[in-house]
Structures are given as structure tokens and as C-alpha cells.
Design a protein around this motif. Sequence first.
Motif, PDB file in Angstrom:
ATOM      1  N   LYS A   1     -19.804  55.425 -22.741  1.00  0.00           N
ATOM      2  CA  LYS A   1     -19.475  56.486 -23.688  1.00  0.00           C
ATOM      3  C   LYS A   1     -20.334  57.718 -23.411  1.00  0.00           C
ATOM      4  O   LYS A   1     -21.446  57.617 -22.907  1.00  0.00           O
ATOM      5  CB  LYS A   1     -19.722  56.005 -25.129  1.00  0.00           C
ATOM      6  N   LYS A   2     -19.804  58.875 -23.745  1.00  0.00           N
ATOM      7  CA  LYS A   2     -20.529  60.127 -23.565  1.00  0.00           C
ATOM      8  C   LYS A   2     -21.844  60.080 -24.330  1.00  0.00           C
ATOM      9  O   LYS A   2     -21.899  59.639 -25.476  1.00  0.00           O
ATOM     10  CB  LYS A   2     -19.681  61.302 -24.061  1.00  0.00           C
ATOM     11  N   SER A   3     -22.908  60.522 -23.677  1.00  0.00           N
ATOM     12  CA  SER A   3     -24.228  60.512 -24.315  1.00  0.00           C
ATOM     13  C   SER A   3     -25.014  61.746 -23.900  1.00  0.00           C
ATOM     14  O   SER A   3     -25.082  62.076 -22.717  1.00  0.00           O
ATOM     15  CB  SER A   3     -25.013  59.258 -23.915  1.00  0.00           C
ATOM     16  N   SER A   4     -25.576  62.415 -24.895  1.00  0.00           N
ATOM     17  CA  SER A   4     -26.376  63.610 -24.606  1.00  0.00           C
ATOM     18  C   SER A   4     -27.702  63.254 -23.939  1.00  0.00           C
ATOM     19  O   SER A   4     -28.398  64.122 -23.434  1.00  0.00           O
ATOM     20  CB  SER A   4     -26.651  64.386 -25.904  1.00  0.00           C
ATOM     21  N   PHE A   5     -28.047  61.951 -23.946  1.00  0.00           N
ATOM     22  CA  PHE A   5     -29.302  61.525 -23.320  1.00  0.00           C
ATOM     23  C   PHE A   5     -29.190  61.471 -21.793  1.00  0.00           C
ATOM     24  O   PHE A   5     -30.193  61.482 -21.088  1.00  0.00           O
ATOM     25  CB  PHE A   5     -29.720  60.140 -23.838  1.00  0.00           C
ATOM     26  N   VAL A   6     -27.970  61.377 -21.280  1.00  0.00           N
ATOM     27  CA  VAL A   6     -27.776  61.287 -19.837  1.00  0.00           C
ATOM     28  C   VAL A   6     -27.566  62.696 -19.288  1.00  0.00           C
ATOM     29  O   VAL A   6     -26.506  63.300 -19.464  1.00  0.00           O
ATOM     30  CB  VAL A   6     -26.580  60.381 -19.494  1.00  0.00           C
ATOM     31  N   SER A   7     -28.571  63.204 -18.614  1.00  0.00           N
ATOM     32  CA  SER A   7     -28.573  64.586 -18.158  1.00  0.00           C
ATOM     33  C   SER A   7     -28.644  64.669 -16.640  1.00  0.00           C
ATOM     34  O   SER A   7     -28.776  63.663 -15.943  1.00  0.00           O
ATOM     35  CB  SER A   7     -29.793  65.313 -18.744  1.00  0.00           C
ATOM     36  N   ARG A   8     -28.550  65.885 -16.142  1.00  0.00           N
ATOM     37  CA  ARG A   8     -28.686  66.121 -14.701  1.00  0.00           C
ATOM     38  C   ARG A   8     -30.028  65.597 -14.200  1.00  0.00           C
ATOM     39  O   ARG A   8     -30.109  64.942 -13.163  1.00  0.00           O
ATOM     40  CB  ARG A   8     -28.564  67.617 -14.415  1.00  0.00           C
ATOM     41  N   GLU A   9     -31.088  65.897 -14.931  1.00  0.00           N
ATOM     42  CA  GLU A   9     -32.422  65.471 -14.522  1.00  0.00           C
ATOM     43  C   GLU A   9     -32.548  63.950 -14.514  1.00  0.00           C
ATOM     44  O   GLU A   9     -33.215  63.376 -13.648  1.00  0.00           O
ATOM     45  CB  GLU A   9     -33.487  66.071 -15.450  1.00  0.00           C
ATOM     46  N   LEU A  10     -31.897  63.298 -15.481  1.00  0.00           N
ATOM     47  CA  LEU A  10     -31.965  61.833 -15.558  1.00  0.00           C
ATOM     48  C   LEU A  10     -31.287  61.216 -14.332  1.00  0.00           C
ATOM     49  O   LEU A  10     -31.833  60.305 -13.696  1.00  0.00           O
ATOM     50  CB  LEU A  10     -31.285  61.348 -16.834  1.00  0.00           C
ATOM     51  N   LEU A  11     -30.111  61.722 -13.990  1.00  0.00           N
ATOM     52  CA  LEU A  11     -29.374  61.184 -12.849  1.00  0.00           C
ATOM     53  C   LEU A  11     -30.107  61.477 -11.539  1.00  0.00           C
ATOM     54  O   LEU A  11     -30.199  60.620 -10.648  1.00  0.00           O
ATOM     55  CB  LEU A  11     -27.966  61.778 -12.827  1.00  0.00           C
ATOM     56  N   TYR A  12     -30.640  62.683 -11.400  1.00  0.00           N
ATOM     57  CA  TYR A  12     -31.408  63.060 -10.209  1.00  0.00           C
ATOM     58  C   TYR A  12     -32.614  62.138 -10.031  1.00  0.00           C
ATOM     59  O   TYR A  12     -32.891  61.637  -8.933  1.00  0.00           O
ATOM     60  CB  TYR A  12     -31.865  64.506 -10.350  1.00  0.00           C
ATOM     61  N   THR A  13     -33.334  61.896 -11.121  1.00  0.00           N
ATOM     62  CA  THR A  13     -34.501  61.023 -11.064  1.00  0.00           C
ATOM     63  C   THR A  13     -34.104  59.612 -10.652  1.00  0.00           C
ATOM     64  O   THR A  13     -34.779  58.978  -9.835  1.00  0.00           O
ATOM     65  CB  THR A  13     -35.219  60.991 -12.428  1.00  0.00           C
ATOM     66  N   ALA A  14     -32.975  59.128 -11.179  1.00  0.00           N
ATOM     67  CA  ALA A  14     -32.540  57.760 -10.877  1.00  0.00           C
ATOM     68  C   ALA A  14     -32.214  57.596  -9.395  1.00  0.00           C
ATOM     69  O   ALA A  14     -32.702  56.660  -8.743  1.00  0.00           O
ATOM     70  CB  ALA A  14     -31.321  57.406 -11.725  1.00  0.00           C
ATOM     71  N   VAL A  15     -31.395  58.473  -8.834  1.00  0.00           N
ATOM     72  CA  VAL A  15     -30.966  58.273  -7.440  1.00  0.00           C
ATOM     73  C   VAL A  15     -32.121  58.494  -6.466  1.00  0.00           C
ATOM     74  O   VAL A  15     -32.162  57.886  -5.386  1.00  0.00           O
ATOM     75  CB  VAL A  15     -29.768  59.173  -7.061  1.00  0.00           C
ATOM     76  N   THR A  16     -33.084  59.322  -6.841  1.00  0.00           N
ATOM     77  CA  THR A  16     -34.200  59.579  -5.923  1.00  0.00           C
ATOM     78  C   THR A  16     -35.316  58.550  -6.033  1.00  0.00           C
ATOM     79  O   THR A  16     -36.352  58.684  -5.375  1.00  0.00           O
ATOM     80  CB  THR A  16     -34.784  60.988  -6.151  1.00  0.00           C
ATOM     81  N   ARG A  17     -35.095  57.494  -6.834  1.00  0.00           N
ATOM     82  CA  ARG A  17     -36.029  56.368  -6.810  1.00  0.00           C
ATOM     83  C   ARG A  17     -35.738  55.482  -5.594  1.00  0.00           C
ATOM     84  O   ARG A  17     -36.544  54.616  -5.241  1.00  0.00           O
ATOM     85  CB  ARG A  17     -35.911  55.497  -8.069  1.00  0.00           C
ATOM     86  N   ALA A  18     -34.563  55.648  -4.965  1.00  0.00           N
ATOM     87  CA  ALA A  18     -34.144  54.777  -3.860  1.00  0.00           C
ATOM     88  C   ALA A  18     -34.572  55.343  -2.518  1.00  0.00           C
ATOM     89  O   ALA A  18     -34.566  56.552  -2.306  1.00  0.00           O
ATOM     90  CB  ALA A  18     -32.633  54.612  -3.886  1.00  0.00           C
ATOM     91  N   LYS A  19     -34.912  54.439  -1.610  1.00  0.00           N
ATOM     92  CA  LYS A  19     -35.257  54.832  -0.239  1.00  0.00           C
ATOM     93  C   LYS A  19     -34.100  54.613   0.723  1.00  0.00           C
ATOM     94  O   LYS A  19     -33.997  55.305   1.743  1.00  0.00           O
ATOM     95  CB  LYS A  19     -36.479  54.041   0.242  1.00  0.00           C
TER      96      LYS A  19
END
Length: 618
Positions: free
Chosen positions: A563-581
Amino acid sequence: MNELRSQWKVSETLRTVFSTSDLLVAEALVRRAHENGASWQPSDIEVTALLLLAKATRLEHVALPLKADELEGQLARDLWSDDDGLLAGAPNVNEIINVFVSKTEWSEALCQTLDIGVDVPTSGQSLVVATEDGTAQFVYLRRLAYAEDQVALALANSIASSSSVFADRGLSNEVLTEQLPKSAPALKISEAVSQAVRNLATRRISVLTGGPGTGKTFTVAAILGALHLASVESEQILKVARCAPTSKAAVRMGEEIERAFTQLPTSENFGITFDSRSGSVQRLLKMHQNSSTANRELDVDLLIVDEVSMLDLGLLEQLLGAVQPHTHVLLVGDPNQLISVRVGAILRDIVELAENAGPTSTIVTELTIAHRFGAAINELAVAINAGDIAAVKSAFDTHSENLSLVATADSLNSRVLDWAKELVAAGREGDGVRGIATLRKLSVLCGTRLGTGSVAWWTKKIQMALVADGLLSPDQRIPVGAPVMVTKNELRAAFSDGDVLSNGDVGLAMATENGDEVVFGPANRPRIRRSSEIEHFELGWSLTIHKSQGSDYDEVIVSLPTKKSSFVSRELLYTAVTRAKEKVTVIGSLDTIEEAIKIRANRIGGLKLRLAKKVGSN
């Protein structure tokens, strides 16, 4: 005061939009006005204005904007809204602004009006209205206006004048540049690295920024190595302190620096010596739990602050106030990652002000070449950061071996369960080294704590499967083989900071000859606790993206809410994908990602404007 409480009780709108903590702040402000001699009782619009300021502060904004278009936007974003947008009954923004800028009995008792370029006194009326050329820009609680002003003043002074402290000790830019290839032979001495050395040698404050994997910590370690070699040659001791907003981040920075220093010649008498309290900011400053005040002055030559994107305004103000005039402060971080969970977005403001040769460009160095992961993850991260959904789609289509977008978790069940079973096997065998390595192989990162695809959802899913296979005991408080995430900083004076467990640390529960224990990294210096000693924890089969900040894994599975959530932002997604090597899988759809990258995490504040004004006045 009773009138304020009465207005609250009769207004369902106020009780819907605001919390009781907002009411308490508003009541305290009214009480302060009465103490200053005001006899007024607030009108409905004045009550709403005070509640809006209180809510903005509760949501970790530095101030409430007083420009009509900005206030209108903020009401729709979070001050008078939910996930579906603006709620009914929003106040007229011009009436709210007029409450703070008009000359009335109450505003005289509560507000001090100052140009945003003027220094903010420590005491005075409870609220500060900041103006530019006579036009109101923001209204602050005084403590936040003062903190922002102190940070801006320190940065402006560093921009306006160079420092010769290092050069006077024979540690000039030229000397450090000469030592750099010896301290880190593998480091490419790019123009950015040269600029970072130059800024450190000639300014009181400098900033080193760049995306994940661009070598920020490695560059810091190389510069420290050069300082060490130069100090040994000149037979002097250089005192260095290093810290980060969390002990977890500080430990990771320490690991990188220790690896670099193992290759350097040692000296018992000269070179770099690290402050014994290096670690979290709170530890370094001897700040008591739940306190925001430093209890220590820092007499060091160099202070390194890592993961500054997570650093809040108050902590930076305390750090800058604790250092001595001869101290150089090096701020390190990625401005595109999640901002602090507390007040402000300091690093982003500083870096944005450096763009196009802006005021902070003389102290900011940006590293741009990603080394930690390949082109695929970097391309996806850049596309997310740009808010470009077409480029996001192109990255997934072009790099299918490293990047995957799946609609549901069904196709990932076997991979996640294989990883979980490997953890259980290491735990049962008491193999801490293998366990720590397995924890770094994969991580399920969730956008939310509750709901489909959340931390709670994944934890239940994994545990039920392991229990059904007889691999996990449902009756154990901490089952052997389970990852354990600490949820509260450990208070142990007997341990050094590197040994203390911090909120967000993840370890593995093991069966050993000493009984059930939990082992935490780093692998070269594991921290071990008896399971019964772990008081505040949750099982870490999956993590929120916030908790993953400062960590990296071979593979990351990003689980977005359905569901749509205001907690999921550009910064959140960027941080998540850049945790991976190596590999990223996102559970969701392009529509979900597009909604997320439209949302920018924002913090209202005047640091950029205040700093620009102070630099211009020097």
C-alpha cells in the motif's frame, strides 16, 4: 491555560491533526508568555499556530516556514495530512503567518524577530522569527534557532579564512600530499583526493562526501596514514578523535582505519594517537543518556565525524562547541542517504550549498567514482537519486543478472530460507566466524515494520518455515541459529566503545561449550554475550531500511509495502539498494518505485539561507 485546554477538548479537528505532546508544548509557550507579563488568552488561530510549530518540532523539523507557498506545501506534506493528502479544515496560511509576524501583546511576549544573518542570543523570548530583508522566513523554538546559528557561524568562519595550524606544525598540504602514496599505495590520487587533503590542511572544517562505495572511509584512512608518517618524521604526536552518530557506524569506520594502519611503520613515541573515547558522538562528548549537552571539551588536533547524514543539528552544534580553536573537524558522509531521525538534514544542506561554486564549495570535496559495487547497482542508485523512473526501468532491464524486480516474495522463499538455514547451521555448530560471514551475505530490508512485506511479516514467515522443518525451537527466548538485533544501546562502563553493543547491531545466537551465546562482529574482534545478558532485542531475520544504514551485504532484498506509504521515500529506496555490493532484488512494481521516488524526505530549516547570509557578510 484552561482556555487552551478547553479549545482542545471541543475541537475534534485539533485532536485529529495534533498529538497531546503538541498540546503540552503549546501550553508551555502560553505559560511562558504569561510569565513575561502577557495577560492574553490565545484565539483559535493562535492556538493552531502554536500547535503547528510544536508539531513541526515533533516531526524533527528545525522550524516552521513562514512563506505562504512553503507553509501550504508543508501542511499538505505532513503538518495537516495523512497518506491520502491534505485533511479537511486546514487553516489559512496567511492567518497563521500573521500570528507570528504581527505586533500583538502575545507576539511581543513570545517572539524575538531577527534577520537570519544576525547571531542568535542564547536567551530571550521563547520563539525566534527569522527574517530576510524584512520578510519573515521561519519561526523557531529558541534552542533550535541558536543551534542552527552556531553551526552556520562555525562553517562560515571556516569558509571565510584559512587555518595554518597544521602548516605551523610542519604538516602542510605539500607534506601530506608527498606522504599520501606511502600511506596508501592503492589509492588513486585524484583531484578530489588532493582537494580533500588541501581542505584538511588549510581549513578548520572540511567536508568529504560521496555515494556508497566511492572510498570515503578509505580516503580518510589514507589521509590519517599520511598524517601519521609525517608526524613520525617530525617527531611529534597528533591527537585524533573519531566518532559517528551511532556506535555501530563508528566501529565500521574503526575497522577500515585499523586495516590501513596495519601496513604502516609503528612508533611508540610519535605519530597519531587516538582518543580513548572515540566511538559514538555521545560517548566522545560524555553525554548522559537522554541528554543533549556535552560534558567534555575535546582537546584534539583532528576530529573525524563519519555518517554525518545521520547526525542531527543538536549533536553537531555540541561537537563544534566542544572542540578547541586548533582542532580541524572533518565531516564525512553521503547526503543522499536517509537523513537523521532527529532534527535537521545538515549534510544535505551543506552539500547542496556547494553546488555551482556556492558558498560551501571551498570546504566540500565530493568523491564520485563507485568502487564497492559494480555498474549495475550504481546505475540503479543514480536513477533513483535523480527521480528518473525511465532510467530505473532501464537499469533493471539492462542488468538482469544483478538487478531484479519481482511482484511478490514467492520466488524468493527458497533463497531466503537457504540463507536462514545456513545461519541456523552455523549457530548450532557454534561457528561464530561462519555466522558473522553469513550475516553479511544477504539481508531482507523492509520499508515498514508492520503489514504485508514488513519486518513483522518476514520474521513470521521465516520462523514458521524453520520451526516446521524442526530447525528452530519456538520455545527459546533467543533460539539458537537466529540473528539477534539489539534495540537499545548497551551501558557497560567496563567495555571500550568498540565492545559495547549498540542499537542496530546484529549478531548470531550460538550453542557453545559455555552455553547459549550471541556473537557480534567484527570478525577480527568479535563481541560475545551470553544470551541471557541480551535485554533489549528483536530477532533480525529482516531489518528496516533505517536500521541497515551504515552496513553492507553481498545481496539485498528490498521489500516494499503493497500500500502507498509516505514513509517510503527516494532516500529510503536509495539507501536500501546501496547496501548491496553484488545483487539487489526489489519486491514491488515500477508504480511502487515511482511513487516512492516522488517523495523526498524533507526537514524545514534555515541553515542554507543562514549560512549564505553569514558567508556574504564576512
